[in-house]
Design a protein around this motif. Sequence first.
Motif, PDB file in Angstrom:
ATOM      1  N   ALA A   3       0.951  -1.134   0.049  1.00  0.00           N
ATOM      2  CA  ALA A   3       0.179   0.001   0.138  1.00  0.00           C
ATOM      3  C   ALA A   3       0.875   1.134  -0.017  1.00  0.00           C
ATOM      4  CB  ALA A   3      -0.979   0.060   1.054  1.00  0.00           C
ATOM      5  N   LYS A   4       1.900   1.206   0.712  1.00  0.00           N
ATOM      6  CA  LYS A   4       2.792   2.311   0.763  1.00  0.00           C
ATOM      7  C   LYS A   4       3.277   2.710  -0.684  1.00  0.00           C
ATOM      8  CE  LYS A   4       6.998   4.575   2.975  1.00  0.00           C
ATOM      9  NZ  LYS A   4       7.853   4.306   3.849  1.00  0.00           N
ATOM     10  N   LEU A   5       3.931   1.517  -1.236  1.00  0.00           N
ATOM     11  CA  LEU A   5       4.375   1.941  -2.621  1.00  0.00           C
ATOM     12  C   LEU A   5       3.445   2.387  -3.733  1.00  0.00           C
ATOM     13  CD1 LEU A   5       6.685   1.925  -4.616  1.00  0.00           C
ATOM     14  CD2 LEU A   5       6.231  -0.600  -4.974  1.00  0.00           C
ATOM     15  N   TRP A   6       2.370   1.934  -3.516  1.00  0.00           N
ATOM     16  CA  TRP A   6       0.916   2.207  -4.425  1.00  0.00           C
ATOM     17  C   TRP A   6       0.648   3.584  -4.139  1.00  0.00           C
ATOM     18  CZ3 TRP A   6      -0.818   1.801  -8.682  1.00  0.00           C
ATOM     19  CH2 TRP A   6      -1.812   2.167  -9.138  1.00  0.00           C
ATOM     20  N   GLU A   7       0.786   4.205  -2.975  1.00  0.00           N
ATOM     21  CA  GLU A   7       0.263   5.700  -2.510  1.00  0.00           C
ATOM     22  C   GLU A   7       1.497   6.497  -3.164  1.00  0.00           C
ATOM     23  OE1 GLU A   7      -1.665   8.781  -1.177  1.00  0.00           O
ATOM     24  OE2 GLU A   7      -2.359   6.807  -1.200  1.00  0.00           O
ATOM     25  N   GLN A   8       2.625   5.975  -3.049  1.00  0.00           N
ATOM     26  CA  GLN A   8       3.648   6.880  -3.798  1.00  0.00           C
ATOM     27  C   GLN A   8       3.579   7.042  -5.297  1.00  0.00           C
ATOM     28  OE1 GLN A   8       7.216   4.431  -2.643  1.00  0.00           O
ATOM     29  NE2 GLN A   8       7.903   6.044  -0.867  1.00  0.00           N
ATOM     30  N   VAL A   9       2.980   5.836  -5.694  1.00  0.00           N
ATOM     31  CA  VAL A   9       2.797   6.006  -7.385  1.00  0.00           C
ATOM     32  C   VAL A   9       1.604   7.099  -7.490  1.00  0.00           C
ATOM     33  CG1 VAL A   9       1.953   4.600  -9.283  1.00  0.00           C
ATOM     34  CG2 VAL A   9       3.648   3.697  -7.865  1.00  0.00           C
ATOM     35  N   VAL A  10       0.547   6.867  -6.801  1.00  0.00           N
ATOM     36  CA  VAL A  10      -0.402   8.015  -6.949  1.00  0.00           C
ATOM     37  C   VAL A  10      -0.250   9.214  -6.950  1.00  0.00           C
ATOM     38  CG1 VAL A  10      -2.631   8.710  -5.939  1.00  0.00           C
ATOM     39  CG2 VAL A  10      -2.040   6.022  -6.257  1.00  0.00           C
ATOM     40  N   ALA A 118      12.527  14.273 -12.195  1.00  0.00           N
ATOM     41  CA  ALA A 118      13.897  14.742 -11.305  1.00  0.00           C
ATOM     42  C   ALA A 118      13.539  15.168 -10.077  1.00  0.00           C
ATOM     43  CB  ALA A 118      14.955  15.799 -12.186  1.00  0.00           C
ATOM     44  N   ARG A 119      12.532  16.256 -10.073  1.00  0.00           N
ATOM     45  CA  ARG A 119      12.008  16.925  -8.662  1.00  0.00           C
ATOM     46  C   ARG A 119      11.465  15.789  -7.899  1.00  0.00           C
ATOM     47  NH1 ARG A 119       7.839  20.197 -10.391  1.00  0.00           N
ATOM     48  NH2 ARG A 119       9.328  21.244 -11.576  1.00  0.00           N
ATOM     49  N   ALA A 120      10.932  14.848  -8.239  1.00  0.00           N
ATOM     50  CA  ALA A 120      10.242  13.554  -7.258  1.00  0.00           C
ATOM     51  C   ALA A 120      11.457  12.833  -6.960  1.00  0.00           C
ATOM     52  CB  ALA A 120       9.301  12.786  -8.272  1.00  0.00           C
ATOM     53  N   ASP A 128      12.234   6.459  -4.368  1.00  0.00           N
ATOM     54  CA  ASP A 128      12.359   5.013  -4.762  1.00  0.00           C
ATOM     55  C   ASP A 128      11.396   5.014  -6.156  1.00  0.00           C
ATOM     56  OD1 ASP A 128      14.112   4.415  -2.721  1.00  0.00           O
ATOM     57  OD2 ASP A 128      12.274   3.653  -1.407  1.00  0.00           O
ATOM     58  N   VAL A 129      10.078   5.357  -5.990  1.00  0.00           N
ATOM     59  CA  VAL A 129       9.601   5.306  -7.231  1.00  0.00           C
ATOM     60  C   VAL A 129       9.836   5.946  -8.305  1.00  0.00           C
ATOM     61  CG1 VAL A 129       7.560   6.872  -6.564  1.00  0.00           C
ATOM     62  CG2 VAL A 129       7.045   5.022  -7.956  1.00  0.00           C
ATOM     63  N   ALA A 130      10.408   7.202  -8.052  1.00  0.00           N
ATOM     64  CA  ALA A 130      10.987   7.985  -9.263  1.00  0.00           C
ATOM     65  C   ALA A 130      11.954   7.353  -9.713  1.00  0.00           C
ATOM     66  CB  ALA A 130      11.265   9.372  -8.747  1.00  0.00           C
ATOM     67  N   ALA A 131      12.852   6.804  -8.868  1.00  0.00           N
ATOM     68  CA  ALA A 131      14.102   6.321  -9.529  1.00  0.00           C
ATOM     69  C   ALA A 131      13.595   5.048 -10.377  1.00  0.00           C
ATOM     70  CB  ALA A 131      15.031   5.652  -8.324  1.00  0.00           C
ATOM     71  N   ALA A 132      12.826   4.473  -9.994  1.00  0.00           N
ATOM     72  CA  ALA A 132      12.322   3.014 -10.836  1.00  0.00           C
ATOM     73  C   ALA A 132      11.714   3.420 -12.216  1.00  0.00           C
ATOM     74  CB  ALA A 132      11.235   2.449 -10.086  1.00  0.00           C
TER      75      ALA A 132
END
Length: 140
Positions: A3-10, A118-120, A128-132
């Motif tokens: 859920a935490k990763l999904w929230e970051q994606v959102v 880049a800002r993210a 983490d999600v921006a790097a991916a």
Amino acid sequence: MDAKLWEQVVVLHARVEHDLGRALQRRHGIGLSEYRALSRLAVAPDGELRMQELADSIGLNQSSVSRLAVRLETDGLTRRDLCPKDRRGVYSVITDEGRTRLTEAGATYAEALTTALARAAADPQLADVAAALGAIPVAV
């Protein structure tokens, strides 16, 4: 996916969409949905899609894509055409002016996307999600 990763994606998605829309509107007078519609039409056979196909390809419902089509037509970026086999079918067709606007806006889209990611990446909450996503090439 947790859920935490999904929230970051959102959150990342919302921020990037906001930045893309703002840059396209400011520099080219089109919104993100208009840009996406022009992009889909530009690669479609004969530069045209049925309205329902266009709606499906950009994630809008039928009434939203109808309003979008009116805006694009008013600006001379698309035109409507009737299906020759089924006169009830309506196509949206990109115009030469639409192709020009899309080409001009493509560089802005890529630049705004790169900047937003880049800002993210600099935000500890989204790094983490921006790097991916940063490993994925930007397609315009």
